[in-house]
Design a protein around this motif. Structure first.
Motif, PDB file in Angstrom:
ATOM      1  N   UNK A 431       2.918  16.557  16.914  1.00 16.80           N
ATOM      2  CA  UNK A 431       3.157  17.079  15.585  1.00 16.80           C
ATOM      3  C   UNK A 431       2.302  18.273  15.220  1.00 16.80           C
ATOM      4  N   UNK A 432       1.288  18.585  16.034  1.00 18.58           N
ATOM      5  CA  UNK A 432       0.470  19.766  15.767  1.00 18.58           C
ATOM      6  C   UNK A 432      -0.424  19.583  14.554  1.00 18.58           C
ATOM      7  N   UNK A 433      -0.997  20.686  14.072  1.00 23.85           N
ATOM      8  CA  UNK A 433      -1.956  20.594  12.977  1.00 23.85           C
ATOM      9  C   UNK A 433      -1.306  20.659  11.606  1.00 23.85           C
ATOM     10  N   UNK A 434       0.021  20.693  11.554  1.00 23.15           N
ATOM     11  CA  UNK A 434       0.714  20.678  10.263  1.00 23.15           C
ATOM     12  C   UNK A 434       0.667  19.282   9.644  1.00 23.15           C
ATOM     13  N   UNK A 435       0.629  18.268  10.489  1.00 28.44           N
ATOM     14  CA  UNK A 435       0.689  16.888  10.018  1.00 28.44           C
ATOM     15  C   UNK A 435      -0.650  16.198  10.208  1.00 28.44           C
ATOM     16  N   UNK A 436      -1.258  15.791   9.113  1.00 27.72           N
ATOM     17  CA  UNK A 436      -2.493  15.011   9.123  1.00 27.72           C
ATOM     18  C   UNK A 436      -2.340  13.914   8.075  1.00 27.72           C
ATOM     19  N   UNK A 437      -3.135  12.885   8.213  1.00 27.25           N
ATOM     20  CA  UNK A 437      -3.092  11.796   7.246  1.00 27.25           C
ATOM     21  C   UNK A 437      -3.778  12.224   5.955  1.00 27.25           C
ATOM     22  N   UNK A 438      -3.043  12.103   4.829  1.00 28.21           N
ATOM     23  CA  UNK A 438      -3.609  12.433   3.513  1.00 28.21           C
ATOM     24  C   UNK A 438      -3.308  11.294   2.545  1.00 28.21           C
ATOM     25  N   UNK A 439      -4.171  11.172   1.543  1.00 33.45           N
ATOM     26  CA  UNK A 439      -3.963  10.147   0.519  1.00 33.45           C
ATOM     27  C   UNK A 439      -2.699  10.456  -0.278  1.00 33.45           C
ATOM     28  N   UNK A 440      -1.976   9.419  -0.607  1.00 34.74           N
ATOM     29  CA  UNK A 440      -0.753   9.569  -1.395  1.00 34.74           C
ATOM     30  C   UNK A 440      -0.669   8.437  -2.420  1.00 34.74           C
ATOM     31  N   UNK A 441      -1.669   8.370  -3.321  1.00 30.89           N
ATOM     32  CA  UNK A 441      -1.692   7.255  -4.282  1.00 30.89           C
ATOM     33  C   UNK A 441      -0.494   7.233  -5.214  1.00 30.89           C
ATOM     34  N   UNK A 442       0.151   8.395  -5.370  1.00 34.01           N
ATOM     35  CA  UNK A 442       1.315   8.454  -6.265  1.00 34.01           C
ATOM     36  C   UNK A 442       2.522   7.686  -5.727  1.00 34.01           C
ATOM     37  N   UNK A 443       2.428   7.183  -4.481  1.00 32.74           N
ATOM     38  CA  UNK A 443       3.519   6.384  -3.920  1.00 32.74           C
ATOM     39  C   UNK A 443       3.826   5.152  -4.764  1.00 32.74           C
ATOM     40  N   UNK A 444       2.838   4.703  -5.509  1.00 33.56           N
ATOM     41  CA  UNK A 444       3.046   3.501  -6.319  1.00 33.56           C
ATOM     42  C   UNK A 444       4.083   3.737  -7.407  1.00 33.56           C
ATOM     43  N   UNK A 445       4.481   4.986  -7.608  1.00 32.18           N
ATOM     44  CA  UNK A 445       5.551   5.278  -8.576  1.00 32.18           C
ATOM     45  C   UNK A 445       6.812   4.501  -8.237  1.00 32.18           C
ATOM     46  N   UNK A 446       6.989   4.163  -6.969  1.00 29.84           N
ATOM     47  CA  UNK A 446       8.178   3.412  -6.550  1.00 29.84           C
ATOM     48  C   UNK A 446       8.200   2.010  -7.132  1.00 29.84           C
ATOM     49  N   UNK A 447       7.025   1.502  -7.498  1.00 29.44           N
ATOM     50  CA  UNK A 447       6.931   0.140  -8.030  1.00 29.44           C
ATOM     51  C   UNK A 447       6.763   0.115  -9.544  1.00 29.44           C
ATOM     52  N   UNK A 448       6.945   1.253 -10.193  1.00 29.24           N
ATOM     53  CA  UNK A 448       6.695   1.352 -11.635  1.00 29.24           C
ATOM     54  C   UNK A 448       7.529   0.367 -12.448  1.00 29.24           C
ATOM     55  N   UNK A 449       8.749   0.142 -12.026  1.00 27.19           N
ATOM     56  CA  UNK A 449       9.630  -0.763 -12.781  1.00 27.19           C
ATOM     57  C   UNK A 449       9.855  -2.088 -12.051  1.00 27.19           C
ATOM     58  N   UNK A 450       9.114  -2.318 -10.981  1.00 26.41           N
ATOM     59  CA  UNK A 450       9.292  -3.545 -10.202  1.00 26.41           C
ATOM     60  C   UNK A 450       8.656  -4.740 -10.909  1.00 26.41           C
ATOM     61  N   UNK A 451       9.283  -5.876 -10.786  1.00 28.33           N
ATOM     62  CA  UNK A 451       8.742  -7.115 -11.321  1.00 28.33           C
ATOM     63  C   UNK A 451       7.615  -7.625 -10.425  1.00 28.33           C
ATOM     64  N   UNK A 452       6.733  -8.427 -11.013  1.00 37.05           N
ATOM     65  CA  UNK A 452       5.726  -9.143 -10.241  1.00 37.05           C
ATOM     66  C   UNK A 452       6.272 -10.541  -9.937  1.00 37.05           C
TER      67      UNK A 452
END
Length: 704
Positions: A431-452
């Motif tokens: 993948x070269x140097x374009x792809x590195x692991x970065x934090x993505x805390x905003x992913x939790x937006x997918x669970x914004x309306x999810x039930x517990x």
């Protein structure tokens, strides 16, 4: 190896209405930078809808059914060619490939042919029904196929014979093929029809054929016979010549392009309806349903409607359908298929630039096409995915791509990275140097309306999950400090996993007045977080077959993640203490029964591990008992049903069934842009350039 990503233009393609598409890279794709030649702003992209491209891609269908709200033309793919046939608005036509078929029977009634077709419909030998005139009478001709080779057709013939169909007396299923005789050319379709009627009146099969002359004009021939081999063709020719000596017959070259015109009578097996059926003949033949403003619907592809031309040809013995569509209009459909039109505009723009970059980096990856319409490239669902807000986002970024080192970036992305994107070493090892692991805390937006969901254990010892809106805390706790809940309505379903699956029955019920002990509280399984399993040893061994290079154990007694990459994704897993050797780490997703991502932990459902005072560990299975030191002294507890306390007042129960739970986060390979993270970043006020440069490193955004 570098790939030329030039998107070929089809000069005769008409200007198309706006469309859109979606993108997600499939397991096993490799990141290969393209060279520096780019498609022009008005360039087209070739999207394979149906094609047999060998190991690269295979999605085939015996025929396609096309229609449009506006009229369209069938044309030969040749610069300056005149239309061969006009198709009126709201008129269905069918298209298939000339090749090996099994002619099952001929019947004087539609119902008899349809009854036989219904029996074949549930088999691998799909029926096609045509209606014609022979000997002055209407006849219904039932076939199966098309088959990729003569041997495959012979095997089909053997299967058809065993179905137990009622075959008219004097008939037997037989092999047919793409060898024909021509009676010569005609200047008009009417003249060709006169010749056709003479041949069919004598009891021979024949059809009008549409062709394109060298000067591009439309011309017509009549082809007779459908022999599978030269010997059969010679026999047919002798009979036709004897009956109608006035015709000068010549064998049609197998490379000669033509559209054989037949009448289809199999649109509906419950009542007779007919449609023109065009059979693409000739190994070098390429025809197309030409673009119009309304788009052309393809019934077999989930009734999707497509902008652009639908190129029709043969490839490896199967019908190939390639959508040739302007690149920017392709993106309207890609973005609309990948993300919601309700997302912020900056998120849509980021998706548009990533999808455009990905598409332009592919070159002729699929030989006859640049991309396919599935997640193997980018999801492309046609006009139905369009929305004005997406069109505006694509237009606002028109021509913009991600560049690195002078090359367009193959901008892969996934649905949700689970809070942190993957490093290339965790996915496909490149993948070269374009792809590195970065934090993505905003992913939790997918669970914004999810039930517990509460993980609970019922009074009868059954454990499972109850959705939070169906239960309530009583305010009481167990002596171990675990909360107690009760039902707020009658017959609350207790699910095996924290998600409603209509095909999976509840494991128990909870009613008002009955209590359950809370072991844990989790987000509903979705793209951000999930729980899968428990999978038995047998299920996992079956899933692992063919995906590991080493031998597999006869039974999996222990399964552990023993190596993790920079983002925490599994890069090494041991079964019974031995490494499971996979070609690349992302293969663990499919290896373990189709996990959403490799960001997971493995929890044995039927055992637990005890840490001794000396640092040693011991695993206690559900079939074993263990001595536990309690306030009242040493007691012995059984394995099954034991509640094991964890941190922060959480616990789990040891199941009577041995297996392995996979508890993870994220959906997809996790490399590059996280779509839900993009949505979250846009919600927080980031623009599309900031978003893209967060997920892709050492890139510039360039307008091509």
């Amino acid at each position: 190896m570098e790939m030329n990503h030039t998107i070929w233009k089809w000069r005769s393609a008409s200007v198309l209405s706006r469309g859109l598409l979606a993108a997600a890279l499939a397991v096993g794709s490799f990141l290969i930078p393209a060279n520096e030649s780019h498609a022009d702003a008005d360039g087209t992209i070739r999207v394979a809808l149906y094609a047999d491209i060998g190991s690269k891609y295979k999605s085939t269908v015996p025929l396609v059914t096309l229609q449009s709200e506006q009229s369209f033309n069938l044309v030969s793919i040749q610069t300056g060619s005149a239309p061969l046939q006009a198709v009126p608005a709201q008129t269905k036509i069918r298209v298939s490939l000339d090749g090996y078929r099994v002619k099952v029977l001929e019947s004087s009634t539609w119902q008899a042919a349809a009854d036989a077709a219904k029996k074949l419909q549930s088999t691998t030998d799909k029926p096609q029904l045509f209606v014609a005139t022979k000997n002055g009478a209407t006849v219904y001709q039932l076939y199966t196929g098309v088959y990729a080779s003569e041997n495959a057709a012979k095997e089909g013939l053997a299967r058809v014979v065993k179905v137990g169909l009622t075959i008219p007396a004097g008939q037997a299923p037989m092999l047919t093929g793409n060898k024909h005789l021509s009676t010569g050319g005609y200047s008009t379709q009417q003249e060709a029809t006169v010749a056709l009627n003479q041949i069919t009146a004598a009891g021979f099969d024949a059809w009008v054929v549409l062709l394109s002359a060298a000067d591009g004009s439309a011309r017509y021939e009549v082809w007779a016979g459908e022999a599978a081999n030269e010997s059969d063709l010679a026999t047919f020719q002798a009979g036709l010549a004897a009956a109608l000596p006035q015709f000068v017959l010549s064998a049609v070259a197998v490379t000669a392009p033509g559209l054989i015109v037949r009448m289809d009578a199999g649109l509906d097996w419950n009542s007779e309806s007919q449609a023109s059926h065009y059979i693409v003949s000739g190994s070098n033949a390429k025809f197309a349903a030409s673009a119009n403003d309304a788009g052309i619907q393809m019934v077999e592809r989930s009734k999707r409607t497509y902008r652009g031309n639908l190129e029709l040809s043969g490839l490896n013995g199967s019908l190939a359908v390639i959508n040739v569509v302007p690149l920017e209009q392709y993106l309207y459909a890609v973005v609309g298929g990948e993300v919601s039109s309700g997302w912020p505009e900056e998120a849509l723009k980021a998706q548009a630039v990533a999808a455009r970059s990905y598409a332009l980096s592919q070159g002729n990856k699929f030989d006859v096409a640049n991309v396919v319409d599935t997640t193997l490239s980018q999801v492309y669902n046609g006009i139905g995915a369009e929305a004005p807000v997406i069109t505006r986002a694509v237009d606002a970024t028109a021509g913009e791509v991600l560049m690195s080192g002078g090359k367009i970036v193959e901008a892969v992305f996934s649905s949700n990275s689970g809070g942190v994107t993957a490093d290339p070493t965790e996915v496909w090892n490149n993948g070269g140097d374009v792809f590195v692991s970065v934090a993505s805390p905003e992913d939790i937006a997918a669970a914004a309306t999810s039930k517990k969901w509460f993980n609970v254990i019922l009074a009868n010892g059954v454990s499972g999950y109850a959705r939070e809106d169906n239960v309530k805390l009583t305010g009481n706790q167990t002596s171990a400090g675990l909360d107690i809940v009760t039902a707020t309505t009658k017959d609350v379903n207790i699910r095996s996993l924290p998600v409603i699956e209509s095909t999976v029955s509840p494991v128990g019920k909870l009613n008002p007045g009955e209590n359950a002990v809370v072991l844990d509280k989790v987000i509903e399984s979705g793209s951000y977080s999930w729980i899968k399993g428990p999978y038995t040893s047998a299920v996992l061994l079956k899933s692992l077959q063919g995906k590991t290079s080493g031998s597999l154990p006869s039974s999996i007694l222990s399964l552990q993640v023993t190596g993790r990459g920079p983002s925490g994704r599994a890069i090494q897993v041991k079964a019974n203490g031995e490494i499971l050797q996979v070609k690349y780490p992302d293969l663990f997703r499919s290896s373990f029964n189709g996990l959403p991502s490799t960001l997971f932990d493995i929890v044995p459902s039927g055992s637990y591990t005890v840490l001794g005072a000396d640092g040693s560990t011991a695993t206690i299975s559900n079939s074993q008992s263990a001595g536990v030191l309690s306030a009242s002294g040493m007691v012995t507890v059984a394995g099954t049903g034991t509640v094991v306390m964890g941190k922060a007042n959480t616990a789990r129960v040891i199941s009577s069934n041995s297996g392995f739970l996979f508890i993870g986060q994220g959906n997809g390979h996790g490399l590059g842009m996280s779509q839900w993270g993009v949505k979250g970043m846009a919600d927080n006020g980031n623009d599309y350039k900031q978003i893209l440069q967060h997920y892709y490193h050492n890139v510039t955004i360039v307008k091509e």
